[in-house]
Design a protein around this motif. Structure first.
Motif, PDB file in Angstrom:
ATOM      1  N   ASN A 179      -9.230  -5.753 -54.715  1.00  0.00           N
ATOM      2  CA  ASN A 179      -9.828  -5.039 -53.588  1.00  0.00           C
ATOM      3  C   ASN A 179     -11.307  -5.405 -53.499  1.00  0.00           C
ATOM      4  N   HIS A 180     -11.665  -6.108 -52.459  1.00  0.00           N
ATOM      5  CA  HIS A 180     -13.051  -6.553 -52.295  1.00  0.00           C
ATOM      6  C   HIS A 180     -14.033  -5.388 -52.292  1.00  0.00           C
ATOM      7  N   LYS A 181     -13.587  -4.228 -51.818  1.00  0.00           N
ATOM      8  CA  LYS A 181     -14.482  -3.078 -51.725  1.00  0.00           C
ATOM      9  C   LYS A 181     -14.923  -2.585 -53.097  1.00  0.00           C
ATOM     10  N   ASP A 182     -14.116  -2.873 -54.140  1.00  0.00           N
ATOM     11  CA  ASP A 182     -14.488  -2.447 -55.497  1.00  0.00           C
ATOM     12  C   ASP A 182     -15.772  -3.116 -55.968  1.00  0.00           C
ATOM     13  N   ALA A 183     -16.089  -4.259 -55.407  1.00  0.00           N
ATOM     14  CA  ALA A 183     -17.261  -5.006 -55.857  1.00  0.00           C
ATOM     15  C   ALA A 183     -18.559  -4.263 -55.553  1.00  0.00           C
ATOM     16  N   GLY A 205     -19.377  -0.979 -55.697  1.00  0.00           N
ATOM     17  CA  GLY A 205     -19.754  -0.057 -56.757  1.00  0.00           C
ATOM     18  C   GLY A 205     -20.127  -0.784 -58.038  1.00  0.00           C
ATOM     19  N   PHE A 206     -19.404  -1.856 -58.344  1.00  0.00           N
ATOM     20  CA  PHE A 206     -19.688  -2.652 -59.536  1.00  0.00           C
ATOM     21  C   PHE A 206     -21.113  -3.211 -59.473  1.00  0.00           C
ATOM     22  N   ILE A 207     -21.492  -3.725 -58.311  1.00  0.00           N
ATOM     23  CA  ILE A 207     -22.823  -4.311 -58.170  1.00  0.00           C
ATOM     24  C   ILE A 207     -23.895  -3.228 -58.245  1.00  0.00           C
ATOM     25  N   ARG A 208     -23.674  -2.079 -57.576  1.00  0.00           N
ATOM     26  CA  ARG A 208     -24.683  -1.015 -57.588  1.00  0.00           C
ATOM     27  C   ARG A 208     -24.900  -0.462 -58.989  1.00  0.00           C
ATOM     28  N   LEU A 209     -23.840  -0.331 -59.776  1.00  0.00           N
ATOM     29  CA  LEU A 209     -23.996   0.134 -61.155  1.00  0.00           C
ATOM     30  C   LEU A 209     -24.796  -0.862 -61.987  1.00  0.00           C
ATOM     31  N   ASN A 210     -24.523  -2.147 -61.822  1.00  0.00           N
ATOM     32  CA  ASN A 210     -25.269  -3.153 -62.582  1.00  0.00           C
ATOM     33  C   ASN A 210     -26.709  -3.278 -62.108  1.00  0.00           C
TER      34      ASN A 210
END
Length: 398
Positions: free
Chosen positions: A372-376, A378-383
């Motif tokens: 799911n491209h949308k998961d990226a 949140g992953f980027i914002r956390l990092n």
């Protein structure tokens, strides 16, 4: 006194047998290790005895060399200073081990080697010896005698009736085994001098390489090569087969200036055809079978592991500890790799394994069901969180 001499039948070791016998009033026993140098070893035993040895062991160590030394090192992808596949380095602990084993069997008081006081081999032989027999006496003639060069040895040989064929210095020195051949000294001592292309032993000159590319398939089991083009071969024969294939395509020659353990820089030209093919193929298989973090951790070991091999610490506990971790990392490195050899290059063109971690459903640009491209987002914002905190603080950098 009884001394075991690492003997090759060449100028240096022929003189050493006589010199040790006289200086130490010793019984001398020779040991000649066949590790794939492709030299004619017939007559070596008789020559050692004519020179003054009471006997001489001549042993074929090729299978042990490939199985227990080359292949474990290849599992580690060990490369010294980014270029050197450690061809000379890895042979020394095996030769040193057999020197000590023969010394034990013969009840010898000392071992002797012909390595110079400037090089790495003296360290590799002696660290191996001390790891196995901490109180062994080691005789290193180049650190003891008054000879200053090879022509002094030629004169000594003539005076003492020692049969040698050397009459003048070569423009370089060579050392060969199942993994590689090295060229050092002579014309190579000026790092600006180009090494003549036509001086090629384990590789063809690039100008004479085959004009037709060749595909080779290598099968690995737990990181150890087992088959070449579907044919199961012994460890030594795998090296011989890959050396022959690589030679035809001029694969595996490097020209480097390396840092010796004793502190000086040394220029060398090395030909490692089979080792180059194995290194690239092994890495290609790991790309689809090794977990990312395991691979990155193992890769972090490479410089240290390579230093250990280069500097002579094969029998040190830290090398054994790393080897255990490396062996564990290879549990699923099983499968086939296809490489293409052409004009001095080796390219990985395919890999497959029943343990592959490559999932085309996830990796494909055409299939969105498994990812799911949308998961990226949140992953980027956390990092990015700590970077955003910095940017909002007085520590702002940009």
């Amino acid at each position: 006194m009884k001394v075991i001499v690492a003997y090759s039948g060449g100028l240096d070791t022929s003189v050493i047998v006589k010199w040790v016998k006289e200086k130490y009033n010793a019984e001398v026993i020779g040991f000649c290790a066949d590790v794939g140098q492709e030299e004619e070893l017939n007559g070596v035993e008789a020559k050692a005895i004519r020179t003054g040895a009471t006997k001489c062991y001549v042993e074929d160590l090729n299978e042990e060399f490939a199985r227990d030394f080359i292949f474990p090192m290849m599992q580690a992808n060990a490369i010294y200073e980014g270029n050197y596949l450690l061809g000379t380095s890895i042979a020394r602990p095996l030769i040193g081990k057999r020197l000590i084993e023969i010394a034990r069997a013969e009840g010898a008081d000392a071992i002797c080697h012909g390595a110079t006081g400037k090089g790495n081999d003296q360290i590799r032989f002696e660290l191996t010896a001390y790891a196995m027999e901490p109180n062994i006496k080691i005789i290193a003639p180049w650190r003891e005698w008054d000879f200053t060069g090879r022509m002094d040895l030629v004169e000594y040989a003539k005076k003492n009736g020692i049969p040698v064929t050397t009459t003048a210095a070569k423009p370089y020195s060579m050392d060969r085994n199942l993994l590689h051949i090295s060229f050092e000294g002579g014309i190579l001592e000026d790092p600006w001098n180009e090494f003549p292309e036509e001086i090629a032993v384990m590789t063809k000159p690039l100008s004479q390489a085959s004009d037709t590319p060749e595909d080779v398939i290598i099968y690995f089991e737990k990181g150890i090569p087992k088959k070449v083009n579907g044919e199961e071969l012994s460890p030594a024969n795998i090296m011989r087969k890959l050396n022959a294939l690589g030679k035809n395509h001029a694969v595996g020659r490097v020209d480097i200036v390396e840092n010796r353990f004793v502190g000086m820089k040394s220029r060398g030209v090395y030909e490692t055809p089979g080792g180059t093919i194995l290194n690239l193929a092994h890495r290609g298989l790991e790309e689809i079978t090794m977990d990312r973090e395991v691979m990155h951790l193992r890769d972090s070991f490479i410089p240290r592991y390579a230093d250990m091999v280069y500097n002579g610490f094969w029998y040190a506990p830290e090398r054994e500890m790393l080897q255990a971790a490396i062996t564990e990392s290879q549990k699923f490195v099983t499968g086939e790799v296809r490489v293409k050899l052409f004009k001095g290059a080796c390219h990985v063109t395919g890999r497959r394994s029943e343990y592959s971690l490559y999932d085309d459903h996830i990796a494909s640009f055409e299939d969105n069901r498994a990812y799911n491209h949308k998961d990226a987002e949140g992953f980027i914002r956390l990092n990015a969180l700590r970077l955003r905190v910095l940017a909002n603080s007085k520590q702002r950098r940009y």
